[in-house]
Design an enzyme around this catalytic site. Structure first.
Site: not given
Length: 144
Positions: A12, A41, A118, A126, A128
């Protein structure tokens, strides 16, 4: 609650500008403000390359919807352009080195796990972690 299996090591980003050096403390504050119990996380890699522990590694995380029960979340500080706030691969050499070492160690503990970003999961809209993690992992000899 602990995970029963670990299928994924998920990369991420913190979605912060490169000039911001955030770690577990800041991310914990952000996630608590969203109603979470703490940092979602398991690990955060600061701009210096220093690794900070978030959730206990065997605990269920809160970082990728639908896969928290079978994954470990690793967050790189950065990911946004300083001026435009657009996604950007702006990680430091120290972060890359630490990420490689961390993944190598985690794969010893979870040898059947695969490495993804991710954004590589279905339904994630996203950028990410703001670089093609699957391509990077494969290039670096990690299972995808």
């Amino acid at each position: 609650m602990n995970r029963k299996r670990t299928n994924w090591l998920v990369i991420h980003c913190s979605a912060t500008r490169a000039v911001m050096d955030v770690g577990v403390k800041e991310i914990t504050q952000w996630h608590r403000a969203q109603g979470w119990s703490g940092c979602g996380y398991h690990y955060v890699i600061r701009r210096s390359g220093k690794v900070e522990a978030g959730r206990p590694v065997d605990a269920i995380g809160s970082h990728v919807k639908g896969h928290n029960v079978d994954s470990v979340g690793i967050c790189l500080a950065g990911g946004l352009n300083n001026e435009t706030f657009k996604p950007e691969n702006n990680y430091t050499p120290q972060q890359w080195d630490t990420l490689r070492k961390l993944l190598t160690g985690l794969l010893k503990k979870y040898p059947k796990a695969k490495v993804l970003g991710h954004r590589d999961f279905a339904g994630v809209a996203k950028a990410c972690p703001c670089f093609p993690a699957k391509v990077w992992a494969k290039k670096n000899g990690f299972p995808v």
